[in-house]
Design an enzyme around this catalytic site. Structure first.
Site, PDB file in Angstrom:
ATOM      1  CB  CYS A  83      -0.925  -0.007   1.221  1.00 14.54           C
ATOM      2  SG  CYS A  83      -2.115   1.357   1.223  1.00 14.54           S
ATOM      3  CB  SER A  84       2.533   3.050  -2.757  1.00 17.39           C
ATOM      4  OG  SER A  84       1.388   3.267  -3.561  1.00 17.39           O
TER       5      SER A  84
END
Length: 296
Positions: A83-84
Site C-alpha cells: 500500500c504505497s
C-alpha cells in the site's frame, strides 16, 4: 479529480451536512490536515469519529513506544500489503516527529529491535492462523533487542490496524494527496500481471492475455475435478461447486513471482523481507491443515 478513484467528487462531504463537517474538523485538529482517507470516510461520520479517536490514541497519545517508532511500524505493516499510499503518508509523518531519515532507506537500516517484528508482521498480514506463543516469547526474550510486553501489545495493535486500513485504501480507491510522493499509484499489484489497474495503459496488451490464461487454468482445474468425481462416491454437485470456488479463490490470492519485479515501487520494496511470502489457503486438500479455531 477527488480523493477516490471510485467515488464521485460530488458525493464526498466537503460542504455537506453539519455532522460531516464536524468530523472533518475533528480530523483536521487531531492530525493538522484532512487527508483523503478522512474525506472518503466522512461519508460515514460516526465511523470517521471512532476511526480518528483510534488513530489519535495509537499515534499521538502517551504510550510505551516513541512516536517515530509507531510510524515506522505503520510503514512496515502497509508495505506488507504493497500500500504505497500509507507507506508514503507515514514516511512523511515519521520525519515530522523526528525520525532518523536513514531508516527510510529500508528495513535493513532500522534497529534490530524493529526488524525483529518482520516475522510476526508478515504472518499477521497474510497467514495469522500460524502465529503461536513461540513468536511472542521470542520477542519478549530478555536481551538487548527485547520488547517489553506493553511495547509489544502496542506494536501488534498498530500492525493489525494498518493491515486493515490498507484494505480500506484499496477498496475505496484512495488516491495520493497532491503533496504526497508515493510513486505512480496506490493500487495493489495484480496477482498475474506487472501492470497496475490504475494505469490507463494497462487495459490492453498483456492484460487480456493474462486474463485468458487465467480462465484456461481454471477450466483445466474444473475438468480435473469433474474427472475425480467419477472416481469418488457420494460427491454432490454442491461439493463440486465449493471445490471450484476454492480453486478459483486460491488462483487469485496466492502470490506469484512478479512481486519481486523491479517495477514494484522502491519505497515499498525496501521495507520488505521475504517479499514472496503471501496468503496461502489453510484448507487445502491433500495437506495437513494447521490448527485453526472454528467458532461454528
Amino acid at each position: 479529480k477527488g480523493p477516490s478513484t471510485f467515488i464521485p467528487l460530488g458525493e464526498i462531504p466537503q460542504e455537506g451536512g453539519e455532522s460531516s463537517l464536524h468530523q472533518l474538523l475533528e480530523a483536521f485538529i487531531s492530525a493538522g490536515r484532512v487527508d483523503h482517507v478522512a474525506m472518503v470516510m466522512g461519508l460515514h461520520p460516526q465511523y470517521l469519529s471512532s476511526f480518528w479517536k483510534t488513530q489519535y490514541l495509537l499515534l499521538r497519545m502517551d504510550g510505551p513506544l516513541p512516536y517515530h517508532k509507531r510510524h515506522y511500524i505503520a510503514i512496515m505493516a502497509a508495505a506488507r500489503h504493497r500500500c504505497s499510499y500509507l507507506v508514503g503518508l507515514h514516511m512523511g509523518e515519521f520525519l515530522q516527529v523526528g525520525g532518523n531519515p536513514a531508516w527510510l532507506q529500508g528495513l535493513h537500516c532500522a534497529p534490530q529491535k524493529l526488524r525483529n517484528l518482520n516475522e510476526i508482521n508478515k504472518l499477521l498480514a497474510h497467514r495469522p492462523w500460524l502465529v503461536t506463543k513461540e513468536h511472542i516469547e521470542a520477542l519478549l526474550k530478555p536481551g538487548e533487542d527485547s520488547w517489553s510486553l506493553a511495547e509489544l501489545v502496542q506494536a501488534l495493535v498498530l500492525l493489525t490496524h494498518y493491515h486493515s486500513l490498507a484494505s480500506f485504501v484499496f477498496g475505496c480507491g484512495i488516491k495520493p494527496e497532491e503533496d504526497q510522493d508515493v510513486g505512480n499509484s496506490c493500487w495493489p499489484p495484480s496477482p498475474h500481471s506487472d501492470s497496475s489497474p490504475a494505469s490507463d495503459d494497462s487495459s490492453g496488451g498483456s492484460g487480456g492475455t493474462d486474463a485468458m490464461q487465467e480462465v484456461e487454468v481454471l477450466m483445466e482445474r474444473m475438468k480435473l475435478l469433474q474427472e475425480n468425481q467419477l472416481e469418488e462416491e457420494g460427491v454432490t454437485q454442491e461439493e463440486m461447486a465449493t471445490r471450484f470456488e476454492l480453486e478459483k479463490t486460491e488462483s487469485l490470492l496466492l502470490p506469484s513471482s512478479d512481486i519481486l519485479d523491479p517495477s514494484l515501487q522502491s519505497n515499498i520494496r525496501c521495507f520488505l523481507e521475504d517479499p514472496e511470502f503471501g496468503y496461502k489457503d489453510f484448507t487445502r486438500r491433500g495437506e495437513q491443515a494447521p490448527p485453526t479455531f472454528r467458532a461454528q
